[in-house]
Design a protein around this motif. Sequence first.
Motif, PDB file in Angstrom:
ATOM      1  N   ILE A   1       6.768   3.159  -9.337  1.00 18.70           N
ATOM      2  CA  ILE A   1       8.153   2.767  -9.065  1.00 18.70           C
ATOM      3  C   ILE A   1       8.958   3.949  -8.523  1.00 18.70           C
ATOM      4  CG2 ILE A   1      10.317   2.030 -10.144  1.00 18.70           C
ATOM      5  CD1 ILE A   1       8.707   0.255 -11.978  1.00 18.70           C
ATOM      6  N   GLU A   2       8.740   5.130  -9.075  1.00 17.63           N
ATOM      7  CA  GLU A   2       9.450   6.321  -8.610  1.00 17.63           C
ATOM      8  C   GLU A   2       9.193   6.569  -7.125  1.00 17.63           C
ATOM      9  OE1 GLU A   2       9.375  11.185  -9.332  1.00 17.63           O
ATOM     10  OE2 GLU A   2       8.572   9.835 -10.875  1.00 17.63           O
ATOM     11  N   ASN A   3       7.934   6.486  -6.704  1.00 21.19           N
ATOM     12  CA  ASN A   3       7.591   6.750  -5.309  1.00 21.19           C
ATOM     13  C   ASN A   3       7.984   5.589  -4.399  1.00 21.19           C
ATOM     14  OD1 ASN A   3       5.793   9.386  -4.832  1.00 21.19           O
ATOM     15  ND2 ASN A   3       5.406   8.623  -6.898  1.00 21.19           N
ATOM     16  N   LEU A   4       7.889   4.365  -4.907  1.00 26.04           N
ATOM     17  CA  LEU A   4       8.325   3.211  -4.111  1.00 26.04           C
ATOM     18  C   LEU A   4       9.827   3.272  -3.874  1.00 26.04           C
ATOM     19  CD1 LEU A   4       7.571   0.504  -2.782  1.00 26.04           C
ATOM     20  CD2 LEU A   4       8.011  -0.598  -4.999  1.00 26.04           C
ATOM     21  N   THR A   5      10.596   3.659  -4.888  1.00 20.63           N
ATOM     22  CA  THR A   5      12.051   3.789  -4.743  1.00 20.63           C
ATOM     23  C   THR A   5      12.398   4.856  -3.717  1.00 20.63           C
ATOM     24  OG1 THR A   5      12.396   3.109  -7.047  1.00 20.63           O
ATOM     25  CG2 THR A   5      14.199   4.290  -5.964  1.00 20.63           C
ATOM     26  N   GLU A   6      11.733   6.003  -3.809  1.00 20.65           N
ATOM     27  CA  GLU A   6      11.983   7.104  -2.873  1.00 20.65           C
ATOM     28  C   GLU A   6      11.698   6.690  -1.440  1.00 20.65           C
ATOM     29  OE1 GLU A   6      10.252  11.602  -1.881  1.00 20.65           O
ATOM     30  OE2 GLU A   6       9.617  10.530  -3.684  1.00 20.65           O
ATOM     31  N   ARG A   7      10.554   6.051  -1.231  1.00 20.53           N
ATOM     32  CA  ARG A   7      10.190   5.652   0.137  1.00 20.53           C
ATOM     33  C   ARG A   7      11.122   4.569   0.674  1.00 20.53           C
ATOM     34  NH1 ARG A   7       4.585   2.796   1.556  1.00 20.53           N
ATOM     35  NH2 ARG A   7       5.798   0.968   0.997  1.00 20.53           N
ATOM     36  N   THR A   8      11.495   3.618  -0.187  1.00 27.75           N
ATOM     37  CA  THR A   8      12.368   2.525   0.247  1.00 27.75           C
ATOM     38  C   THR A   8      13.745   3.055   0.650  1.00 27.75           C
ATOM     39  OG1 THR A   8      11.207   1.007  -1.232  1.00 27.75           O
ATOM     40  CG2 THR A   8      13.355   0.310  -0.411  1.00 27.75           C
TER      41      THR A   8
ATOM     42  N   VAL B   1      -1.064  14.889   0.363  1.00 27.92           N
ATOM     43  CA  VAL B   1      -1.053  15.974  -0.615  1.00 27.92           C
ATOM     44  C   VAL B   1      -1.704  17.196   0.018  1.00 27.92           C
ATOM     45  CG1 VAL B   1      -1.810  16.759  -2.883  1.00 27.92           C
ATOM     46  CG2 VAL B   1      -1.175  14.359  -2.539  1.00 27.92           C
ATOM     47  N   ASP B   2      -0.940  18.264   0.149  1.00 22.08           N
ATOM     48  CA  ASP B   2      -1.442  19.529   0.712  1.00 22.08           C
ATOM     49  C   ASP B   2      -2.010  19.363   2.122  1.00 22.08           C
ATOM     50  OD1 ASP B   2      -0.828  20.780  -1.714  1.00 22.08           O
ATOM     51  OD2 ASP B   2      -2.799  20.285  -2.550  1.00 22.08           O
ATOM     52  N   ASN B   3      -1.551  18.323   2.826  1.00 20.64           N
ATOM     53  CA  ASN B   3      -2.018  18.064   4.194  1.00 20.64           C
ATOM     54  C   ASN B   3      -3.533  17.904   4.285  1.00 20.64           C
ATOM     55  OD1 ASN B   3       0.598  18.193   5.386  1.00 20.64           O
ATOM     56  ND2 ASN B   3       0.489  20.438   5.310  1.00 20.64           N
ATOM     57  N   LYS B   4      -4.161  17.595   3.150  1.00 21.41           N
ATOM     58  CA  LYS B   4      -5.620  17.486   3.136  1.00 21.41           C
ATOM     59  C   LYS B   4      -6.092  16.097   2.741  1.00 21.41           C
ATOM     60  CE  LYS B   4      -6.408  22.382   2.040  1.00 21.41           C
ATOM     61  NZ  LYS B   4      -6.995  23.325   1.045  1.00 21.41           N
ATOM     62  N   ARG B   5      -5.399  15.463   1.824  1.00 18.06           N
ATOM     63  CA  ARG B   5      -5.840  14.166   1.333  1.00 18.06           C
ATOM     64  C   ARG B   5      -4.636  13.289   1.051  1.00 18.06           C
ATOM     65  NH1 ARG B   5      -5.286  13.871  -4.260  1.00 18.06           N
ATOM     66  NH2 ARG B   5      -4.695  15.832  -5.277  1.00 18.06           N
TER      67      ARG B   5
ATOM     68  N   VAL C   1      13.263  -6.358   6.896  1.00 16.20           N
ATOM     69  CA  VAL C   1      12.307  -5.346   7.364  1.00 16.20           C
ATOM     70  C   VAL C   1      11.135  -5.177   6.404  1.00 16.20           C
ATOM     71  CG1 VAL C   1      14.166  -4.098   8.518  1.00 16.20           C
ATOM     72  CG2 VAL C   1      13.442  -3.352   6.255  1.00 16.20           C
ATOM     73  N   GLY C   2      11.291  -5.662   5.168  1.00 18.07           N
ATOM     74  CA  GLY C   2      10.203  -5.567   4.201  1.00 18.07           C
ATOM     75  C   GLY C   2      10.098  -4.186   3.571  1.00 18.07           C
ATOM     76  N   ILE C   3       9.277  -4.100   2.539  1.00 19.10           N
ATOM     77  CA  ILE C   3       9.052  -2.839   1.843  1.00 19.10           C
ATOM     78  C   ILE C   3       7.692  -2.283   2.212  1.00 19.10           C
ATOM     79  CG2 ILE C   3       8.928  -1.783  -0.471  1.00 19.10           C
ATOM     80  CD1 ILE C   3      10.829  -3.869  -1.457  1.00 19.10           C
ATOM     81  N   GLY C   4       6.879  -3.078   2.908  1.00 18.91           N
ATOM     82  CA  GLY C   4       5.555  -2.627   3.306  1.00 18.91           C
ATOM     83  C   GLY C   4       5.608  -1.476   4.289  1.00 18.91           C
ATOM     84  N   GLN C   5       4.442  -0.847   4.505  1.00 21.85           N
ATOM     85  CA  GLN C   5       4.374   0.374   5.308  1.00 21.85           C
ATOM     86  C   GLN C   5       4.087   0.102   6.778  1.00 21.85           C
ATOM     87  OE1 GLN C   5       2.634   3.489   3.120  1.00 21.85           O
ATOM     88  NE2 GLN C   5       1.978   4.654   4.877  1.00 21.85           N
ATOM     89  N   SER C   6       3.050  -0.634   7.090  1.00 23.42           N
ATOM     90  CA  SER C   6       2.703  -0.901   8.481  1.00 23.42           C
ATOM     91  C   SER C   6       1.637  -1.969   8.524  1.00 23.42           C
ATOM     92  CB  SER C   6       2.164   0.370   9.164  1.00 23.42           C
ATOM     93  OG  SER C   6       0.965   0.780   8.551  1.00 23.42           O
ATOM     94  N   THR C   7       1.285  -2.425   9.747  1.00 20.95           N
ATOM     95  CA  THR C   7       0.180  -3.364   9.898  1.00 20.95           C
ATOM     96  C   THR C   7      -0.854  -2.767  10.829  1.00 20.95           C
ATOM     97  OG1 THR C   7       1.248  -4.488  11.752  1.00 20.95           O
ATOM     98  CG2 THR C   7       1.662  -5.374   9.561  1.00 20.95           C
TER      99      THR C   7
ATOM    100  N   LEU D   1       0.868  -1.175   0.000  1.00 22.46           N
ATOM    101  CA  LEU D   1       0.000   0.000   0.000  1.00 22.46           C
ATOM    102  C   LEU D   1       0.904   1.224   0.000  1.00 22.46           C
ATOM    103  CD1 LEU D   1      -2.848   1.238   0.244  1.00 22.46           C
ATOM    104  CD2 LEU D   1      -2.589   1.110   2.719  1.00 22.46           C
ATOM    105  N   LEU D   2       0.874   2.005  -1.077  1.00 23.08           N
ATOM    106  CA  LEU D   2       1.786   3.134  -1.243  1.00 23.08           C
ATOM    107  C   LEU D   2       0.981   4.416  -1.410  1.00 23.08           C
ATOM    108  CD1 LEU D   2       4.750   4.027  -1.625  1.00 23.08           C
ATOM    109  CD2 LEU D   2       4.470   3.605  -4.065  1.00 23.08           C
ATOM    110  N   SER D   3       1.202   5.363  -0.505  1.00 21.30           N
ATOM    111  CA  SER D   3       0.463   6.627  -0.569  1.00 21.30           C
ATOM    112  C   SER D   3       1.288   7.728   0.080  1.00 21.30           C
ATOM    113  CB  SER D   3      -0.886   6.502   0.152  1.00 21.30           C
ATOM    114  OG  SER D   3      -0.684   6.314   1.548  1.00 21.30           O
ATOM    115  N   LYS D   4       0.886   8.974  -0.176  1.00 21.33           N
ATOM    116  CA  LYS D   4       1.511  10.101   0.510  1.00 21.33           C
ATOM    117  C   LYS D   4       0.499  11.229   0.632  1.00 21.33           C
ATOM    118  CE  LYS D   4       3.654  12.421  -3.487  1.00 21.33           C
ATOM    119  NZ  LYS D   4       4.959  12.847  -4.070  1.00 21.33           N
TER     120      LYS D   4
END
Length: 215
Positions: free
Chosen positions: A141-148, A124-128, A209-215, A119-122
């Motif tokens: 892939i661009e955002n997954l690479t950055e977060r990883t 936007v404008d502190n609103k959504r 540690v995995g690439i996932g975000q949280s549980t 699950l990959l998200s970020k």
Amino acid sequence: MRIKIKFTKNTESILVDKNYELAVSYFHKCIGHNNDLHNVPSNYCLSPLMGGKLINGFINYENGGFIILSGDDMIINKLMNGVMNNKELGYGMFFDRIEDKGTTYHDGWNNFATLSPILLSKSVDNKRRKFFTLDNEEEYIENLTERTKKKLLKIDSNLDLRNFKIEIPKTNSSHKVKKIMIHNVSNRANQHHLNIYCNSKVAEILSNVGIGQST
């Protein structure tokens, strides 16, 4: 470190969308429900309950099921200690045994499979929140690479991430965007294999540690 937690067969019917919820619930029961791992970037990776067969909308674990957990020594030790006091998984399934799963890592390309959807998200404008999926693979892939990379440097700021690269193999037809339930909310997440170019130390950390975000 990576371990396989094995369970006996089920004696009650299990709906197909319960396999991940069961794994997460059992994990937190074993390490303590009031732990500090909820809803934060996680230094571990947890699979759904695996090993079953789908029959008419239900999963049957005739030969037992298993959960794969990868993480650092602290997470593994907490889980192993908690299992001894929490042997019942549910639906008639009970803890059977734990097996160690050794893995070899390489300098160069390493192949990974996502045992649970990413699950990959970020914000936007502190609103959504904006969600990234395989529907737009380049952006994903661009955002997954950055977060990883951020996650890796938080673990060890001295890691060598020069030439670090993530690719999704084109030859695997099982890649898909699927719906997962988190806190009773339906989310679109990504199930796929990954080819990651890195050194063996980085590959081992990612496996743990995995690439996932949280549980």
